[in-house]
Scaffold this motif. Sequence first.
Motif, PDB file in Angstrom:
ATOM      1  N   GLU A  11       0.858  -1.181   0.000  1.00 24.29           N
ATOM      2  CA  GLU A  11       0.000   0.000   0.000  1.00 24.29           C
ATOM      3  C   GLU A  11       0.898   1.236   0.000  1.00 24.29           C
ATOM      4  O   GLU A  11       1.787   1.370   0.838  1.00 24.29           O
ATOM      5  CB  GLU A  11      -0.941  -0.012   1.194  1.00 24.29           C
ATOM      6  N   GLN A  25      -6.654  10.855   2.524  1.00 29.62           N
ATOM      7  CA  GLN A  25      -7.688   9.866   2.800  1.00 29.62           C
ATOM      8  C   GLN A  25      -9.078  10.376   2.454  1.00 29.62           C
ATOM      9  O   GLN A  25     -10.072   9.769   2.815  1.00 29.62           O
ATOM     10  CB  GLN A  25      -7.637   9.446   4.269  1.00 29.62           C
ATOM     11  N   MET A  28     -11.588   7.903   1.092  1.00 31.28           N
ATOM     12  CA  MET A  28     -11.481   6.583   1.697  1.00 31.28           C
ATOM     13  C   MET A  28     -12.832   5.882   1.807  1.00 31.28           C
ATOM     14  O   MET A  28     -12.917   4.661   1.708  1.00 31.28           O
ATOM     15  CB  MET A  28     -10.832   6.697   3.079  1.00 31.28           C
ATOM     16  N   SER A  33      -9.375   2.817   1.086  1.00 32.43           N
ATOM     17  CA  SER A  33      -8.020   3.063   1.581  1.00 32.43           C
ATOM     18  C   SER A  33      -7.602   4.464   1.157  1.00 32.43           C
ATOM     19  O   SER A  33      -8.129   5.015   0.201  1.00 32.43           O
ATOM     20  CB  SER A  33      -7.034   2.031   1.018  1.00 32.43           C
ATOM     21  N   ASP A 152     -11.308  -5.092  -1.263  1.00 32.37           N
ATOM     22  CA  ASP A 152     -10.984  -5.030   0.155  1.00 32.37           C
ATOM     23  C   ASP A 152     -10.506  -6.389   0.661  1.00 32.37           C
ATOM     24  O   ASP A 152      -9.505  -6.486   1.391  1.00 32.37           O
ATOM     25  CB  ASP A 152     -12.202  -4.567   0.958  1.00 32.37           C
ATOM     26  N   ARG A 155      -7.005  -7.129  -0.708  1.00 34.82           N
ATOM     27  CA  ARG A 155      -5.991  -6.347   0.013  1.00 34.82           C
ATOM     28  C   ARG A 155      -5.621  -7.021   1.330  1.00 34.82           C
ATOM     29  O   ARG A 155      -4.445  -7.177   1.656  1.00 34.82           O
ATOM     30  CB  ARG A 155      -6.529  -4.945   0.332  1.00 34.82           C
ATOM     31  N   GLN A 292      -9.779   2.103  11.199  1.00 33.83           N
ATOM     32  CA  GLN A 292      -8.659   1.595  10.412  1.00 33.83           C
ATOM     33  C   GLN A 292      -7.533   2.612  10.358  1.00 33.83           C
ATOM     34  O   GLN A 292      -7.757   3.789  10.085  1.00 33.83           O
ATOM     35  CB  GLN A 292      -9.121   1.277   8.989  1.00 33.83           C
ATOM     36  N   SER A 297      -3.473   0.003   7.476  1.00 36.10           N
ATOM     37  CA  SER A 297      -4.737  -0.737   7.319  1.00 36.10           C
ATOM     38  C   SER A 297      -5.047  -1.615   8.532  1.00 36.10           C
ATOM     39  O   SER A 297      -5.991  -2.404   8.495  1.00 36.10           O
ATOM     40  CB  SER A 297      -4.747  -1.594   6.047  1.00 36.10           C
TER      41      SER A 297
END
Length: 584
Positions: A11, A25, A28, A33, A152, A155, A292, A297
Amino acid sequence: MNEQRRDILVEAEALADPGGWVVDQQSMDQMGSPYLLAHGLGVPVRDATGMIDVPAPGSWRVWVRTRDWAHTRQAGEAPGRFQLLIDGVPLSTIFGTEGAAWHWQDGGPVTLPARRATIALHDLTGFEGRADAILFSADPGFVPPDAGPALDAFRRIALGLPPAPADAGSFDLVVAGGGIPGICAALTAAREGLSVAFVQDRPVLGGNNSSEVRVWLGGETNLPPYPDIGNVVRELEQARKAHYGPSNTADLYEDNAKLALVRAEKRITLFLGYRVISAETGPAGLESVVAQDIRTSHRVRLAGRLFADCTGDGALGALAGADFEATAKGHMGPSNLWHIKDTGSPSPFPRCPWALDLAHAPFPGRDEYAAQFTDPGPDGLGAWFWECGFDWDPVADVERMRDWNLLAMYGAWDALKNTLGKYPNGRLAWAAWISGKRESRRLLGDVIVTRDDVRAGRKFEDACFPCTWGVDLHRPHPAFAAGLEGREFISEALIEELKQPFWAPYRALYSRNVPNLFMAGRDISVTHEALGTARVMRTGGMMGEVIGLAASLCVRRSTSPRGVYESHLPELVGLLTRGPSRPR
């Protein structure tokens, strides 16, 4: 790394050295993310670097999640171009050059050495290149998922993150949002004896009143009959103030002083750089939230008896199913303040064919339009009225609105420097990449304050904080709107001054359908018009003090925010009269 698939996922925001790139962000909620942004104002920023562990040497396929952020202009090369370097060698692919939406841009095959390799994001322009993640796949035919739950899940598996969030404890009050209202709510509640989890999705506190956004405080505090409501806000007041231009420097906002105040309270557990992404509810309302870390993350679960939405966007309330309203068309938009500086010597600036073409268009800063404003800032450049997105979704379109503000800024500076020949020694010295928002979701309480209430000075038995700012509503400025209908970037303020302070009711500070949810800031229970007076930050800070006091009463009396009004209003009045406890 995903051991089964042999994928290496990095990331971008988690790179060990982000260099000159900044973590953003703002999208987000849509992307899942944050990402790195090369915010160099036309000067390439320093490389962001990190290391990857390579399980086996050989051929890998590279993907970088990015987008061409100025695709709407369709002129010349994309502004946000960057390269990926592996052990100092750039790939042939130039990233950030295709696709309007966030997607995985294919970087082709690459040979990786055994064990470890250095990777770097190398900015080519300084014009807001952006990277969300870097993927190396041993499967040349694999195409990573592009969005939603599939992305998601991919990831989290590829990063080796646990499927469930870590238990970070249970608290009397969980405060989401670290602007002035959230700081005041957390400090007040902690000083009244409550355990507080305080969640803020930036590395600094203050929100609009931080070094990242640089908006000064508005509104009056400490007024009768509650002259001690506003005491916590006063602790946050900056020693020096500036509005626009080069004097509006980062140090004026005293980010470290705000952090020190919060960290001095032993009852506050601060989750700095965390964003609330989900909520869990039960019969009694909110039970916990998941937050988060915006860089790693990592996820944590925070349980609570009471919750406070001080996010400005009503983000926690929306996750919890709280009733809310949002003005779809004709709402106030965000601004990204910016300023220029005289360098004392010639300072060239590249042409920006991808930006708004303002070479022959009106905008504040051209001499003939200075008289349009009573508060123009330095030469009319970069002040509050550089505002957009009046008809765009204030949550889903936040990245789009910020980018439109930047396209207007770059277009104006290109026109001034390269077409009109002004400011030969000037350069763009600073621009906020985090938007200063004005309006978003408004969570609905037992009372929805209206403009008529404000105009009439309606008296509420639970009046608890004063609104002293005029009913200040913004709309597109007609002098600069021609040809840009729906995409305007300059506003005008329509202000109706208040004859006396309007005292807003406590019942506008808690949700009408989520029993244990407070709110403070611009997401309280008001109409679009009434928001014009309630939205400024000293006023929001007093809201935070009030809900901090009310939360302490909820805990002591084992009641809800509504129960405070229904059964313990005289006791709340007593706390308002006494004011927040002082630091111990």
